[in-house]
Design a protein around this motif. Structure first.
Motif, short mmCIF file in Angstrom:
data_model
loop_
_atom_site.label_atom_id
_atom_site.label_comp_id
_atom_site.label_asym_id
_atom_site.label_seq_id
_atom_site.Cartn_x
_atom_site.Cartn_y
_atom_site.Cartn_z
N SER A 152 0.83 -1.21 0.00
CA SER A 152 0.00 0.00 0.00
C SER A 152 0.86 1.26 0.00
O SER A 152 0.53 2.26 -0.65
N TYR A 168 -3.47 -6.10 -7.10
CA TYR A 168 -4.20 -7.36 -6.94
C TYR A 168 -3.88 -7.94 -5.57
O TYR A 168 -2.71 -8.13 -5.22
N ASP A 169 -4.92 -8.19 -4.79
CA ASP A 169 -4.76 -8.80 -3.48
C ASP A 169 -6.11 -9.36 -3.06
O ASP A 169 -6.98 -8.63 -2.57
N ALA A 177 -7.05 -1.52 2.92
CA ALA A 177 -7.84 -0.85 1.89
C ALA A 177 -8.03 0.63 2.21
O ALA A 177 -7.98 1.49 1.32
N ARG A 186 -8.08 -1.59 -8.56
CA ARG A 186 -7.98 -2.97 -8.09
C ARG A 186 -8.35 -3.93 -9.21
O ARG A 186 -9.40 -3.81 -9.83
#
Length: 389
Positions: A152, A168-169, A177, A186
């Motif tokens: 992040s 991508y996670d 988030a 995303r």
């Protein structure tokens, strides 16, 4: 008095957190209560029965036999996010090294040891600098696999640098988030991210599910000019498949701090030692975080940032605190509460959490807890470890 055994050189800022009237710190103890370490490998080393916790001053725990320690009732802590900024800054360096031939240019200049005329050197470099030209990262697409503490930070940094950022996670937490810029897009699956990215940076743990996440199949879906940055773990990339892709022109480059002999001497690979967290600030942050987590566990039974036990925190409510871990099966908690009731111990407060096959409990009771009661709890079928604090 708790005894903490240290491995490696742990920052004094972390060790100074331990009150010396309650904790002894040394590199040698025959029966320590806990370990604090960085990269020392514990695999194959006998562990004293006195050890109840291990704190790794860093994120990865590959050097710790976690499954074995879990079976022994030992809580393993790590320090996620404590070194995140240090790694983020090295990722930035990797992006710049991968977009412009800075490394090649520096090596060329350092090789001009036979030139002693500055004017002539200047003319030569002016003529040769075109060989080290590159591109800018502004406007390029950065794909981030793993949007945790480090991912992040990298995402937000890249957005501010003018890059398009996609991530991508599938297991992103609500907390992670919230930390992401709204400009991070995303992706629904890994292959879509890989196919759209000019640079791909990996920020996932080394577990069975991520082993060789980058392989022949995933490499085939990338842009031929794409470059991969791996500052996470070596095992995430299939090195043989990577080299095949590089040799075939299916991949633009690889930047990593996990060198291997077969990666050396290639112009399309930039390697460095595993220095992602090698800053004074990161080492201090990790040591402080590890020390604080150990103290809270040893003194209060609270668990934060464990890789094998559930997060379990409860304020002290007076009385005596009992903590116990058990197999996550029915009737164990009820059996322990029955032991307390038979011993006329009133429960003031309690919390029960589970993680996979492991359950952990904190119970505050009114009055003193005898050795007989402790032994009775330990004898309950399914209980793996008991402490009275």
């Amino acid at each position: 008095m708790f005894k903490i055994r240290t491995y490696n050189a742990i920052s004094s800022k972390g060790l100074d957190r331990f009150p010396r009237d309650q904790y002894e710190i040394a590199s040698e103890f025959s029966a320590p209560d806990a370990y604090i370490l960085r990269s020392h490998k514990l695999h194959g080393e006998p562990v004293p029965e006195s050890v109840v916790a291990v704190a790794r001053a860093g994120a990865g725990t590959n050097n710790i036999p976690v499954d074995d320690y879990t079976a022994k009732g030992i809580v393993v802590f790590n320090t996620p996010g404590a070194n995140a900024n240090a790694v983020k800054e090295l990722i930035l360096a990797g992006l710049l090294l991968g977009s412009r031939d800075i490394y090649g240019g520096m090596n060329y200049v350092q090789g001009l040891t036979d030139m002693d005329d500055a004017t002539e050197m200047g003319k030569l470099l002016e003529a040769q600098k075109k060989h080290f030209a590159g591109g800018e990262i502004v406007g390029k697409t950065l794909g981030i696999v793993g949007l945790g503490a480090i991912g992040s930070l990298v995402a937000n940094m890249a957005v501010e640098l003018g890059m398009r950022v996609i991530g991508y996670d599938p297991a992103i937490s609500v907390e992670a988030a919230w930390q992401l810029s709204s400009r991070v897009e995303r992706m629904e699956n890994l292959q879509t991210l890989l196919g759209r990215s000019d640079f791909i940076t990996l920020h996932v743990p080394a577990i069975e599910a991520t082993r060789h996440l980058i392989n022949a199949e995933t490499l085939a879906g990338m842009k031929p000019s794409a470059k991969i940055l791996n500052f996470a773990r070596e095992e995430i990339v299939d090195t043989a498949a990577l080299l095949t892709a590089l040799d075939a022109g299916q991949l633009g480059g690889y930047i990593t701090d996990f060198p291997r002999p077969e990666l050396l001497g290639r112009k399309d690979v930039i390697t460095m030692p595993h220095i992602g967290a090698s800053t004074a600030e990161a080492e201090e942050n990790c040591a402080v975080m590890a020390a604080d987590q150990l103290m809270d566990f040893l003194s209060n039974g609270n668990i934060r940032n464990s890789v094998n036990y559930p997060k379990t925190v409860m304020e002290r409510n007076g009385g005596t605190r009992i903590t116990f871990s058990n197999n996550n099966v029915p009737k164990v908690l009820g059996s322990v509460l029955a032991v307390l009731a038979e011993s006329n111990l009133n429960v003031l407060d309690m919390v029960n959490k589970s993680r996979g096959d492991v359950a952990y409990n904190i119970v505050d009771v009114e009055g003193e807890v005898s050795n007989a009661v402790r032994s009775a709890i330990a004898a309950v079928d399914g209980v793996t470890h008991v402490r009275v604090i």
